[in-house]
Design a protein around this motif. Structure first.
Motif, short mmCIF file in Angstrom:
data_model
loop_
_atom_site.label_atom_id
_atom_site.label_comp_id
_atom_site.label_asym_id
_atom_site.label_seq_id
_atom_site.Cartn_x
_atom_site.Cartn_y
_atom_site.Cartn_z
N GLY A 144 37.55 45.80 39.47
CA GLY A 144 37.80 46.65 38.31
C GLY A 144 38.78 46.01 37.34
N MET A 145 39.02 46.74 36.25
CA MET A 145 39.98 46.29 35.24
C MET A 145 40.65 47.52 34.64
SD MET A 145 37.46 45.24 32.08
CE MET A 145 36.32 46.45 31.38
N ASN A 146 41.82 47.31 34.03
CA ASN A 146 42.47 48.40 33.31
C ASN A 146 42.60 48.04 31.83
OD1 ASN A 146 44.84 46.82 32.97
ND2 ASN A 146 45.80 47.69 34.80
N ASP A 147 43.01 49.00 31.03
CA ASP A 147 43.03 48.77 29.59
C ASP A 147 44.24 47.96 29.12
OD1 ASP A 147 44.85 50.79 29.99
OD2 ASP A 147 44.00 52.17 28.53
N ASP A 148 45.08 47.52 30.06
CA ASP A 148 46.11 46.54 29.74
C ASP A 148 45.59 45.11 29.86
OD1 ASP A 148 48.11 48.39 29.17
OD2 ASP A 148 48.74 48.53 31.26
N GLY A 149 44.36 44.95 30.34
CA GLY A 149 43.77 43.62 30.46
C GLY A 149 43.86 42.99 31.83
N LEU A 150 44.37 43.73 32.82
CA LEU A 150 44.41 43.23 34.20
C LEU A 150 43.06 43.48 34.86
CD1 LEU A 150 46.17 42.15 36.61
CD2 LEU A 150 46.62 44.57 37.16
N ALA A 151 42.55 42.47 35.58
CA ALA A 151 41.30 42.61 36.33
C ALA A 151 41.52 42.09 37.74
CB ALA A 151 40.17 41.86 35.65
N VAL A 152 40.90 42.76 38.73
CA VAL A 152 41.10 42.44 40.14
C VAL A 152 39.77 42.56 40.87
CG1 VAL A 152 42.37 42.98 42.26
CG2 VAL A 152 43.43 43.43 40.04
N SER A 153 39.53 41.66 41.82
CA SER A 153 38.33 41.74 42.65
C SER A 153 38.68 41.32 44.07
CB SER A 153 37.23 40.82 42.09
OG SER A 153 36.05 40.88 42.86
N LEU A 154 37.93 41.81 45.05
CA LEU A 154 38.21 41.52 46.45
C LEU A 154 37.06 40.78 47.11
CD1 LEU A 154 36.56 43.49 48.71
CD2 LEU A 154 37.94 45.23 47.60
N THR A 155 37.40 39.97 48.12
CA THR A 155 36.43 39.45 49.08
C THR A 155 37.04 39.55 50.47
OG1 THR A 155 37.14 37.13 49.27
CG2 THR A 155 35.75 37.70 47.38
N PHE A 156 36.19 39.54 51.49
CA PHE A 156 36.68 39.45 52.86
C PHE A 156 37.34 38.09 53.05
CE2 PHE A 156 35.58 38.41 57.42
CZ PHE A 156 36.59 39.18 57.97
N GLY A 157 38.46 38.07 53.77
CA GLY A 157 39.21 36.84 53.94
C GLY A 157 38.80 35.96 55.10
N SER A 195 44.61 46.70 56.41
CA SER A 195 43.99 46.82 57.73
C SER A 195 43.18 45.60 58.15
CB SER A 195 43.10 48.06 57.77
OG SER A 195 42.09 47.96 56.79
N GLY A 196 42.85 44.71 57.20
CA GLY A 196 42.05 43.53 57.53
C GLY A 196 42.44 42.38 56.63
N SER A 197 41.73 41.25 56.77
CA SER A 197 42.05 40.07 55.96
C SER A 197 41.17 40.04 54.71
CB SER A 197 41.87 38.79 56.78
OG SER A 197 40.50 38.50 56.98
N TYR A 198 41.79 39.77 53.56
CA TYR A 198 41.05 39.79 52.30
C TYR A 198 41.67 38.80 51.30
CZ TYR A 198 39.21 44.11 54.18
OH TYR A 198 38.62 45.02 55.01
N ASN A 199 40.82 38.35 50.38
CA ASN A 199 41.26 37.62 49.21
C ASN A 199 41.19 38.54 48.00
OD1 ASN A 199 41.46 34.94 50.47
ND2 ASN A 199 39.23 35.04 50.59
N LEU A 200 42.24 38.54 47.21
CA LEU A 200 42.25 39.30 45.96
C LEU A 200 42.46 38.30 44.82
CD1 LEU A 200 44.51 42.28 47.04
CD2 LEU A 200 42.07 42.39 46.55
N THR A 201 41.53 38.25 43.88
CA THR A 201 41.66 37.39 42.72
C THR A 201 42.01 38.25 41.52
OG1 THR A 201 40.11 35.78 43.63
CG2 THR A 201 40.49 35.71 41.26
N LEU A 202 43.06 37.84 40.78
CA LEU A 202 43.61 38.63 39.69
C LEU A 202 43.74 37.78 38.43
CD1 LEU A 202 45.63 38.90 42.47
CD2 LEU A 202 46.23 40.99 41.28
#
Length: 327
Positions: A144-157, A195-202
């Motif tokens: 997702g993204m917010n109206d400040d211009g930040l965007a985030v996405s997840l994958t399993f780590g 609760s688990g391992s993940y990658n978050l790209t921002l």
């Protein structure tokens, strides 16, 4: 050639109300079975434990959480699940990248079993920020993204194991509700139990891009890399899992695209083909959508071969049916 059919539902609702309640009513029977599965690791919390965890770690979300609980009649199982605390972990096989050459974009493939996909795009204003993204677990987000211009996405780590912590979809929601920039989001993420391992790209409006690796009981690791698939940075923790899901191959392909300074539109097209796109739906590793976030324009383009669907913060409610070819 066979087809995998998806019906996506998009709605805009500033605060949870009738549209959110309809989502809950349609999905709760299946969520309840999944949430209470006795074979899932860990134990589900009491309502008191669940609310305490939110109060301690994500206080900005408490007013919305309490509204959701009230809308569902205060059922204790629902209330515990909505906190995402000690929720069963899940391991989607995904690819994601931030493109900075030209128009800034966060592009990702979500690869998972179609029966476990909520198929909802949600535009909200739970706090002071408008947030747009792909819903999961009723109010969490896969990206997702917010109206400040930040965007985030997840994958399993890529690492096995489960520990006390939040389900990662609510973590993505939290970062977009509580932060405007990547440094702010990383400060919120630091020490947050998952609760688990993940990658978050921002990525944010300044062009700052980071990928954070989080796991139960582990210290968050952050690098400037704009690419993540399904292993921790350079070295898979579970080589067998990485091989099965071609995690290294997919990452190497994205890294090569970035080295060539490939424009975002061309990168988005690459996500619609192998090796980034997968058709193993029966095995829980089929590409359900490509999300192409353009946070500077406030748009996300959902893509499939031959089909694209654009959503903005103020887009009206809509539905889309997609028949995805399966070789």
């Amino acid at each position: 050639m066979a087809h995998q059919s998806l019906s996506l539902h998009a709605f805009r609702e500033d605060v949870p109300g009738s549209r959110w309640l309809a989502l809950h009513s349609a999905t709760w029977p299946q969520y309840r079975v999944w949430y209470l599965n006795p074979n899932s690791p860990g134990s589900r919390p009491s309502v008191v434990e669940a609310e305490h965890a939110l109060h301690r770690h994500m206080p900005e979300l408490l007013p919305t959480y309490r509204r959701l609980v009230a809308l569902t009649g205060g059922d204790p199982t629902t209330a515990a699940m909505l906190s995402h605390w000690n929720m069963p972990a899940f391991a989607p096989g995904c690819s994601q990248v931030v493109v900075s050459s030209g128009a800034r974009a966060l592009i990702r493939n979500y690869d998972y079993h179609p029966a476990l996909f909520e198929q909802v795009v949600m535009s909200t204003r739970f706090t002071d920020r408008r947030v747009l993204g792909t819903s999961d677990c009723l109010w969490g987000l896969l990206d997702g993204m917010n109206d400040d211009g930040l965007a985030v996405s997840l994958t399993f780590g890529g690492a096995k194991g489960y520990g006390p912590g939040f389900g990662i979809p609510l973590v993505v929601r939290y970062l977009l509700e509580a932060a405007s920039t990547v440094p702010q989001a990383l400060e919120k993420l630091k020490g947050l139990p998952v609760s688990g391992s993940y990658n978050l790209t921002l990525t944010d409006r300044t062009g700052c891009t980071r990928t954070a690796y989080v796991a139960p009981g582990a210290v968050m690791e952050v690098r400037e890399t704009p690419v993540a698939t399904n292993h921790r940075f350079d070295q898979p923790t579970d080589p067998a899992h990485a091989a099965r899901f071609r995690s290294v191959e997919r990452k190497d392909h994205l890294v090569a695209l970035m080295h060539r300074q490939t424009p975002a539109d061309i990168v988005a097209e690459a996500f619609l083909r192998a090796p980034l796109r997968s058709a193993d739906y029966a095995g829980g590793f089929g590409t359900l959508y490509t999300a192409d976030y353009r946070p500077d324009a406030g748009e996300v383009h959902y893509r499939w071969p031959g089909t694209a669907w654009t959503r903005r913060f103020d887009s009206p409610d809509a539905e889309l049916r997609v028949d995805v070819p399966v070789p």
